[in-house]
Enzyme design. Structure first.
Site, PDB file in Angstrom:
ATOM      1  N   GLY A  51       0.786  -0.905   0.139  1.00  0.00           N
ATOM      2  CA  GLY A  51      -0.216   0.155   0.240  1.00  0.00           C
ATOM      3  C   GLY A  51       0.825   1.601   0.221  1.00  0.00           C
ATOM      4  O   GLY A  51       1.901   1.430  -0.339  1.00  0.00           O
ATOM      5  N   ASN A  52       0.272   2.434   0.704  1.00  0.00           N
ATOM      6  CA  ASN A  52       0.343   3.460   0.237  1.00  0.00           C
ATOM      7  C   ASN A  52       0.436   3.728   1.067  1.00  0.00           C
ATOM      8  O   ASN A  52      -0.541   4.342   1.559  1.00  0.00           O
ATOM      9  CB  ASN A  52       0.472   3.775  -1.292  1.00  0.00           C
ATOM     10  CG  ASN A  52      -0.412   4.919  -1.916  1.00  0.00           C
ATOM     11  OD1 ASN A  52      -1.211   5.716  -1.187  1.00  0.00           O
ATOM     12  ND2 ASN A  52      -0.750   3.600  -2.550  1.00  0.00           N
TER      13      ASN A  52
END
Ligand code: CTP
Ligand code: CA
Length: 228
Positions: free
Chosen positions: A33-34
């Site tokens: 993810g980020n």
């Protein structure tokens, strides 16, 4: 509110905003993810609604309340976001890609949870995700999207912000690119943002550090000018 006639200037317009960050599944419990919170995308949705637009919000893993009045479509991965964007873009006057889209995803997702083994862990092989914004630009260029659809990208850059941004604007075939400088404590998860807006037909516009709503309203000013 600086400009006269800004109120309701997006009435009758359908705008599509992607927000948040995609998650690329490794196994049923883990993902790549980020750090995108979705705050900037939500500010874009709220300000567009206030200006009278019909808003489709494509929310990638956003843990914030839905803006009242928006049509919200929840997605998880880049591939899901791509489907949702391409579908919504068919009736859109503008598409603003504020979501942070993972550039890569695991080549395979394990159906069962990956367990610790005694030896070295298996490396996770990655493959590239489609570039959704570039695809929109290409669709517009080849007449598969109305030529009047305004396309806006967001880019987070760490060094050589302007040169990287200008190259990206051209490569994506979009009209506006909002370039943020990222780094320690800047932009991610904070209510404020500073940016430079690059445009295909005007010099760079510096937006000083301020609420994400202010930046959002400036983006809509530029979109609205292009639409009228
Ligand atoms: N974007 C997209 N699809 C992708 C990656 C990015 O639509 N697969 C969009 C983002 O939503 C954003 C813009 O493209 O609006 C710029 O994203 P950015 O990550 O800065 O661009 P990249 O082309 O992925 O370049 P980089 O190698 O710098 O990450
Ligand atoms: Ca990227």
């Amino acid at each position: 509110r600086v400009l006269a006639g800004r109120d309701r200037d997006l009435a009758g317009r359908h705008v599509v905003v992607s927000a948040g960050g995609t998650r690329e599944a490794i196994d049923p419990v883990r993902f790549i993810g980020n750090r995108s919170s979705g705050l900037q995308g939500l500010a874009l949705a709220r300000t567009a609604l206030a200006r009278g637009a019909e808003v489709t919000l494509l929310a990638a893993n956003v843990a914030l309340p839905d803006p009242p009045g928006a049509k919200v479509v929840r997605v998880e991965s880049a591939l899901e976001l791509r489907e949702a964007v391409l579908a919504a873009a068919e009736t859109a006057d503008a598409v603003v890609m504020a979501a942070a889209v993972a550039d890569f995803r695991p080549a395979a997702t394990s159906d069962s949870k990956i367990k610790k083994t005694s030896g070295e862990p298996e490396p996770i092989r990655l493959v590239q995700n489609p570039d959704i914004l570039a695809e929109l630009g290409e669709r517009r260029r080849t007449g598969r999207l109305p030529g009047a659809t305004v396309l806006v990208g967001f880019a987070a850059e760490t060094d050589d912000v302007l040169a990287n941004g200008a190259a990206k604007l051209a490569r994506k075939g979009c009209d506006l690119l909002v370039v943020n400088q990222v780094g320690a404590g800047k932009a991610f998860g904070t209510p404020d943002n500073a940016a430079t807006i690059l445009s295909t037909d005007a010099p760079p516009l510096e937006i000083p550090l301020g609420p994400k709503e202010g930046l959002a309203d400036t983006v809509w000013d530029l979109v609205s000018t292009r639409l009228s």
